[in-house]
Design a protein around this motif. Structure first.
Motif, PDB file in Angstrom:
ATOM      1  N   LYS A   1     -19.377   4.973 -23.473  1.00 38.40           N
ATOM      2  CA  LYS A   1     -18.809   5.103 -22.104  1.00 38.40           C
ATOM      3  C   LYS A   1     -18.393   6.681 -21.673  1.00 38.40           C
ATOM      4  CE  LYS A   1     -16.770   0.587 -21.424  1.00 38.40           C
ATOM      5  NZ  LYS A   1     -15.300   0.034 -21.114  1.00 38.40           N
ATOM      6  N   GLU A   2     -17.970   7.459 -22.596  1.00 43.72           N
ATOM      7  CA  GLU A   2     -17.799   8.796 -22.635  1.00 43.72           C
ATOM      8  C   GLU A   2     -19.029   9.355 -22.286  1.00 43.72           C
ATOM      9  OE1 GLU A   2     -15.308   9.949 -25.699  1.00 43.72           O
ATOM     10  OE2 GLU A   2     -13.556   8.905 -25.176  1.00 43.72           O
ATOM     11  N   GLU A   3     -19.881   9.236 -23.152  1.00 42.84           N
ATOM     12  CA  GLU A   3     -21.511   9.756 -23.088  1.00 42.84           C
ATOM     13  C   GLU A   3     -21.955   9.459 -21.613  1.00 42.84           C
ATOM     14  OE1 GLU A   3     -24.847  11.934 -23.429  1.00 42.84           O
ATOM     15  OE2 GLU A   3     -22.724  12.105 -24.517  1.00 42.84           O
ATOM     16  N   LYS A   4     -21.802   8.060 -21.120  1.00 42.07           N
ATOM     17  CA  LYS A   4     -22.481   7.712 -19.817  1.00 42.07           C
ATOM     18  C   LYS A   4     -21.579   8.635 -18.748  1.00 42.07           C
ATOM     19  CE  LYS A   4     -22.412   3.899 -16.751  1.00 42.07           C
ATOM     20  NZ  LYS A   4     -21.893   2.340 -16.613  1.00 42.07           N
ATOM     21  N   GLU A   5     -20.333   8.856 -18.925  1.00 43.13           N
ATOM     22  CA  GLU A   5     -19.579   9.543 -17.939  1.00 43.13           C
ATOM     23  C   GLU A   5     -20.064  10.801 -17.953  1.00 43.13           C
ATOM     24  OE1 GLU A   5     -17.468   8.593 -15.415  1.00 43.13           O
ATOM     25  OE2 GLU A   5     -18.230   6.593 -16.135  1.00 43.13           O
ATOM     26  N   ARG A   6     -20.361  11.430 -19.171  1.00 41.02           N
ATOM     27  CA  ARG A   6     -20.764  12.995 -19.217  1.00 41.02           C
ATOM     28  C   ARG A   6     -21.970  12.971 -18.640  1.00 41.02           C
ATOM     29  NH1 ARG A   6     -23.844  16.458 -22.095  1.00 41.02           N
ATOM     30  NH2 ARG A   6     -24.842  14.680 -23.510  1.00 41.02           N
ATOM     31  N   GLN A   7     -23.274  12.169 -18.604  1.00 43.97           N
ATOM     32  CA  GLN A   7     -24.236  12.074 -18.058  1.00 43.97           C
ATOM     33  C   GLN A   7     -24.224  12.069 -16.386  1.00 43.97           C
ATOM     34  OE1 GLN A   7     -27.507  12.688 -19.191  1.00 43.97           O
ATOM     35  NE2 GLN A   7     -26.824  12.859 -21.273  1.00 43.97           N
ATOM     36  N   ILE A   8     -23.342  11.305 -16.256  1.00 49.05           N
ATOM     37  CA  ILE A   8     -23.183  11.263 -14.673  1.00 49.05           C
ATOM     38  C   ILE A   8     -22.535  12.347 -14.206  1.00 49.05           C
ATOM     39  CG2 ILE A   8     -21.729   9.974 -12.956  1.00 49.05           C
ATOM     40  CD1 ILE A   8     -21.908   7.470 -14.561  1.00 49.05           C
ATOM     41  N   ARG A   9     -21.666  13.056 -14.904  1.00 54.03           N
ATOM     42  CA  ARG A   9     -21.195  14.324 -14.510  1.00 54.03           C
ATOM     43  C   ARG A   9     -22.095  15.303 -14.194  1.00 54.03           C
ATOM     44  NH1 ARG A   9     -16.991  12.860 -17.869  1.00 54.03           N
ATOM     45  NH2 ARG A   9     -17.535  14.308 -19.312  1.00 54.03           N
ATOM     46  N   ILE A  10     -22.916  15.327 -15.211  1.00 55.22           N
ATOM     47  CA  ILE A  10     -24.105  16.388 -15.333  1.00 55.22           C
ATOM     48  C   ILE A  10     -24.945  16.234 -14.129  1.00 55.22           C
ATOM     49  CG2 ILE A  10     -26.391  16.819 -16.408  1.00 55.22           C
ATOM     50  CD1 ILE A  10     -24.962  16.618 -19.182  1.00 55.22           C
ATOM     51  N   ILE A  11     -25.340  15.001 -13.756  1.00 56.97           N
ATOM     52  CA  ILE A  11     -25.999  14.701 -12.499  1.00 56.97           C
ATOM     53  C   ILE A  11     -25.347  14.989 -11.249  1.00 56.97           C
ATOM     54  CG2 ILE A  11     -27.091  12.892 -10.951  1.00 56.97           C
ATOM     55  CD1 ILE A  11     -27.833  11.449 -13.632  1.00 56.97           C
ATOM     56  N   GLU A  12     -24.081  14.817 -11.116  1.00 50.61           N
ATOM     57  CA  GLU A  12     -23.207  15.289  -9.941  1.00 50.61           C
ATOM     58  C   GLU A  12     -23.185  16.550  -9.739  1.00 50.61           C
ATOM     59  OE1 GLU A  12     -19.504  13.211 -10.978  1.00 50.61           O
ATOM     60  OE2 GLU A  12     -20.046  11.265  -9.718  1.00 50.61           O
TER      61      GLU A  12
ATOM     62  N   GLU B   1     -32.308  11.308 -16.914  1.00 49.25           N
ATOM     63  CA  GLU B   1     -30.781  11.241 -16.904  1.00 49.25           C
ATOM     64  C   GLU B   1     -30.599   9.797 -16.280  1.00 49.25           C
ATOM     65  OE1 GLU B   1     -32.514  13.637 -15.228  1.00 49.25           O
ATOM     66  OE2 GLU B   1     -31.569  15.574 -16.295  1.00 49.25           O
ATOM     67  N   ILE B   2     -31.077   9.358 -15.289  1.00 49.13           N
ATOM     68  CA  ILE B   2     -30.794   7.922 -14.705  1.00 49.13           C
ATOM     69  C   ILE B   2     -31.133   6.811 -15.962  1.00 49.13           C
ATOM     70  CG2 ILE B   2     -31.526   6.249 -13.256  1.00 49.13           C
ATOM     71  CD1 ILE B   2     -31.408   8.422 -11.173  1.00 49.13           C
ATOM     72  N   LYS B   3     -32.432   7.083 -16.638  1.00 49.68           N
ATOM     73  CA  LYS B   3     -32.991   6.446 -17.644  1.00 49.68           C
ATOM     74  C   LYS B   3     -31.879   6.292 -18.808  1.00 49.68           C
ATOM     75  CE  LYS B   3     -36.857   5.506 -20.592  1.00 49.68           C
ATOM     76  NZ  LYS B   3     -38.119   6.243 -21.209  1.00 49.68           N
ATOM     77  N   THR B   4     -31.264   7.600 -19.141  1.00 49.55           N
ATOM     78  CA  THR B   4     -30.551   7.589 -20.285  1.00 49.55           C
ATOM     79  C   THR B   4     -29.257   6.730 -20.010  1.00 49.55           C
ATOM     80  OG1 THR B   4     -31.005   9.748 -20.945  1.00 49.55           O
ATOM     81  CG2 THR B   4     -29.203   9.186 -21.511  1.00 49.55           C
ATOM     82  N   ILE B   5     -28.621   6.755 -18.550  1.00 51.94           N
ATOM     83  CA  ILE B   5     -27.182   6.183 -18.021  1.00 51.94           C
ATOM     84  C   ILE B   5     -27.657   4.575 -18.281  1.00 51.94           C
ATOM     85  CG2 ILE B   5     -25.977   5.720 -15.969  1.00 51.94           C
ATOM     86  CD1 ILE B   5     -26.281   8.751 -15.323  1.00 51.94           C
ATOM     87  N   ASN B   6     -28.823   4.300 -17.837  1.00 55.69           N
ATOM     88  CA  ASN B   6     -28.976   2.958 -17.788  1.00 55.69           C
ATOM     89  C   ASN B   6     -29.167   2.209 -19.383  1.00 55.69           C
ATOM     90  OD1 ASN B   6     -29.264   2.585 -15.071  1.00 55.69           O
ATOM     91  ND2 ASN B   6     -31.465   3.038 -15.169  1.00 55.69           N
ATOM     92  N   GLN B   7     -29.646   2.992 -20.105  1.00 54.24           N
ATOM     93  CA  GLN B   7     -29.720   2.463 -21.624  1.00 54.24           C
ATOM     94  C   GLN B   7     -28.352   2.674 -22.117  1.00 54.24           C
ATOM     95  OE1 GLN B   7     -31.922   5.743 -23.205  1.00 54.24           O
ATOM     96  NE2 GLN B   7     -34.026   4.616 -22.890  1.00 54.24           N
TER      97      GLN B   7
END
Length: 187
Positions: free
Chosen positions: A103-114, A4-10
């Motif tokens: 940006k929306e996808e990044k926020e979605r990934q962050i919400r999944i991790i949270e 997930e972090i790798k995806t957020i970094n990408q």
């Protein structure tokens, strides 16, 4: 959470790259706008120079338009600059839309991790509460066991207190008498 972090970094890198492209397009749009303004100024100057233009030959490119009026219309209708400008504006809008989606996808990934971390935190908290309850129960049982042990010790001490001053022979005599009495009573 490594994937997930790798995806957020990408996604972050992709956003940064696209923002750089938007900045480059902004610069190109500014240059094209300046150029378009210069072309419009040239058309105005060409209109002012109509007295000095005697033929339909373009003084810049040498193309023969036949007459001065056709030459001026050709210059005014030159859409290559504005078409290029329109294409850049469209490309910028598409990039900005892609940036927003990313940006929306990044926020979605962050919400999944949270959400996952919050779930794990709740689970750990519940487990710790259960462990604390079990520890409390065990401490209570240990305390009860210590109290029972003390009571048993006290009973043993009380039971054998009658023998404190007796010597070994006296103990043997005492029990011998008790045994004989018990045999008489039984017999």
């Amino acid at each position: 959470y490594q994937e997930e972090i790798k995806t957020i970094n990408q996604l972050t890198k992709s956003i940064q790259d696209r923002e750089i492209k938007v900045s480059q397009i902004d610069n190109a749009i500014a240059q094209q706008s300046t150029y378009l303004n210069q072309v419009e100024a040239l058309v105005v100057k060409a209109r002012e120079m109509t007295e000095t233009l005697s033929t339909g030959v373009c003084p810049l490119c040498g193309h023969d338009y036949g007459d001065v009026e056709t030459l001026l219309k050709g210059i005014e209708s030159n859409g290559s600059v504005s078409a290029g400008l329109d294409a850049m504006i469209k490309q910028k809008a598409e990039l900005e839309k892609t940036i927003e989606t990313t940006k929306e996808e990044k926020e979605r990934q962050i919400r999944i991790i949270e959400e996952s971390l919050n779930q794990k935190q709740r689970s750990v908290t519940e487990t710790l509460q259960k462990i604390e309850e079990e520890n409390t129960t065990l401490r209570n049982k240990l305390s009860e066991t210590a109290i029972r042990q003390q009571a048993i010790k006290d009973q043993i001490t009380a039971s054998f207190s009658q023998f404190e001053g007796l010597m070994e022979g006296q103990v043997t005599t005492f029990y011998s008498e008790k045994i004989q009495q018990a045999e008489k009573d039984a017999g």
